[in-house]
Design a protein around this motif. Sequence first.
Motif: not given
Length: 404
Positions: A139-145, A147-152, A157-165
């Motif tokens: 989880v520590g290596m995946d900035k998305v995972m 952020k999701q856990i920390l936000r929950d 955390i800063l507002d963000y948006h994520w997506f797959y390439s």
Amino acid sequence: MKVKVGVFFGGVSVEHEVSVISALQAINAIDRDQYEPIPIYIAKNKNWYTGEALLEIENYKNIDSLLKQCERIIITTNDQGRPVIHRHTTGMFGKKLISEIDVAFPVIHGTYGEDGILQGYFELHGLPYVGCDVFSSAVGMDKVMMKQILRDSGLPILDYHWFYSSNWLNDQDALIEKIESELNYPVIVKPANLGSSVGISKATNREELEEAVELATEFAKKIVVEKMVTNLKEVNCSVLGDYEEAESSVCEEVLSSTDILTYQDKYQSGGSSKGGGSSKGMESTNRKIPAEMSDEKTAEVQKLAKDTFQTLGCAGVSRIDFLIDKNTEQVFVNEINTIPGSLSFYLWEPTGKSFKELTSDMIQVALKRERERESLTFSVDTNLFAMHSGGAKGGSKSKLGSNS
Ligand SMILES: Nc1ncnc2c1ncn2[C@@H]1O[C@H](COP(=O)(O)OP(=O)(O)O)[C@@H](O)[C@H]1O
Ligand SMILES: [Mg+2]
């Protein structure tokens, strides 16, 4: 009997050399009265080695010659299921065993070292190990995972948006619209699972956003776009402990030469820490220790660091990096490094904890986790085949119950 500590370092990530330095620092620091460190070097070609020659930094200038002085090894288990270090190849009558190993101490930054993969290898071998477990490392290596856990958990955390390439390829216009309406420029674009600022850039308009995303997709398939803090103060704080008990170190302030702290800033700027001498960490970023902040802000950062560490289920030592908006004084958790450069020893020395004590504490946390693990039940020592020798149907109920 001294506890045999296998210090794993090198690895195949871009931070290979940083790992060599962090590991040799750690090996030097380990308390020889209690522990026997055994260097285990993972070369860039993925072969594993041990040997005295690995302890001398000068030897790494010529890797071929270094490896000739070392023994190529494998980690395996003996007939009793105990983890051991074996020679990779032995002659007909050669001795296979080099040493038993009681605990692994991974000092490998980034991919395959800090992301849970090596930790999974230790788990499979029943080898207790220092630091985060598989889950918290991953989880520590995946900035998305992360952020999701920390936000929950209500951590800032800063507002963000994520997506797959692939989303970007198929639906670029919709994504741009979403980013522009939800985040506004400037934004920072990052690959989700790298480190060392690789593939990260800022975008102040649509054209730059497109370029920044194209760049990030060269490095990862998961992309994060987040609000950029323009009047930025970067502060890091280390945490030592586990889910039950943890303490925070002093905070450091890192000073960047550009908007984004670069790999060069981190490792090649030749800056030094205040106090110099032995307090100098591997990452030679220009830094201030302690960070220039009010006592109140410092306490806030230290508390957030500890909460982040425990929320993610970390263990051993981690470093949590923060972005502070100097305009509003707001503090945001940016990321966690679960195997930080130099194991963050230079943030612990000012608290009165020597590098030797730090490594001892880290090993003790690992052994505590092992004791806890031993007290849990993972399997039942019953051979269902032997019990049900009468056939698959009927028979008495096993300990596992009838509908396991
Ligand atoms: N939201 C942001 N606002 C401003 N600067 C940022 C932001 N995110 C990252 N940066 C800059 O980029 C650097 C690298 O980003 P970071 O998320 O720490 O990635 P890495 O895992 O590669 O270290 C940070 O140290 C900081 O200088
Ligand atoms: Mg960073």
